[in-house]
Each structure stands twice: as C-alpha cells, then as structure tokens.
Design a protein around this motif. Structure first.
Motif, PDB file in Angstrom:
ATOM      1  N   LEU A  95       0.832  -1.204   0.000  1.00 44.73           N
ATOM      2  CA  LEU A  95       0.000   0.000   0.000  1.00 44.73           C
ATOM      3  C   LEU A  95       0.867   1.254   0.000  1.00 44.73           C
ATOM      4  N   SER A  96       0.326   2.310  -0.593  1.00 39.65           N
ATOM      5  CA  SER A  96       1.046   3.587  -0.583  1.00 39.65           C
ATOM      6  C   SER A  96       0.869   4.248   0.783  1.00 39.65           C
ATOM      7  N   GLU A 156      -2.682   5.467   1.177  1.00 40.71           N
ATOM      8  CA  GLU A 156      -3.647   4.408   1.500  1.00 40.71           C
ATOM      9  C   GLU A 156      -3.496   3.958   2.962  1.00 40.71           C
TER      10      GLU A 156
END
Length: 119
Positions: A80-81, A84
């Motif tokens: 995930l970034s 996020e």
C-alpha cells in the motif's frame, strides 16, 4: 560364649510398633499426612508443568497455522502507498506491529502522527 538371647534382649529386637502406644499412633498419623501432602504437591507440580507444556504446544501450532495468512497480510500492507495507509489510520512504522495484541485495540485514525482536525 553363650549363644542364647534373653527375653529382655529379644524385646529390644522387636519393632516398636508391636507395642501399642497412643503417642506412636499420633506420630504415624502425622507421618502419613505429611506423605499425602508431599504426594499432592508433587502431583500438582506435574499437572502444572504438563499444562504449561500443552499451552506452549498449542501456541506453537496456532503460530504455524496462522503464519501464511500473517505473511500475506504483511505483504499486502507493505504494497500500500503512504496515502492508503493513512486512510486506514496507519503509517509505515505500524506495519511490523500490526500483529501485536496492543496494536489491535487501538482505534482507527488514532495514530499519534495523524494531524488533529479543527472542529
């Protein structure tokens, strides 16, 4: 030398329990109670040790069974970034602690790094 034993000498050779005595009965009762208490303490120690071994084995089996799911979750979170992660109330530094029991009780968006919004 005379090989015969007198009655007095023979009485000394007999065990003391053949002569009934209230004091001897009390001593024997105390001895038997002490033996029973010792046996109970040993049995309790063995029981506790056995239970501890079973608990450890259960924890090990649980860890082995849940390991693949934990790795998948960890890898998914790593993909995930930062945005996020922030949306779900986490940071990159939270990912290794995700499986700690204390981490699960923390409410979402309660991270100490999250900026406070004005009402």
């Amino acid at each position: 030398m005379d090989a015969r034993i007198t009655k007095a000498e023979a009485a000394l050779l007999l065990p003391a329990t053949t002569i009934p005595s209230r004091r001897l009965a009390e001593v024997e009762a105390i001895r038997l109670a002490a033996i029973a208490a010792r046996d109970e303490a040993v049995a309790d120690g063995v029981r506790r040790a056995g239970q501890a071994m079973l608990n450890a084995a259960e924890a090990l089996v649980r860890a082995l069974v849940t390991f693949p799911a934990r790795i998948d979750t960890y890898r998914a979170l790593r993909r995930l970034s930062d945005r996020e992660l922030r949306d779900i109330g986490m940071t990159r530094f939270d990912i290794p602690r995700v499986f700690d029991p204390s981490f699960a009780t923390r409410a979402a968006n309660d991270s100490p790094q999250a900026p406070q919004r004005a009402a």
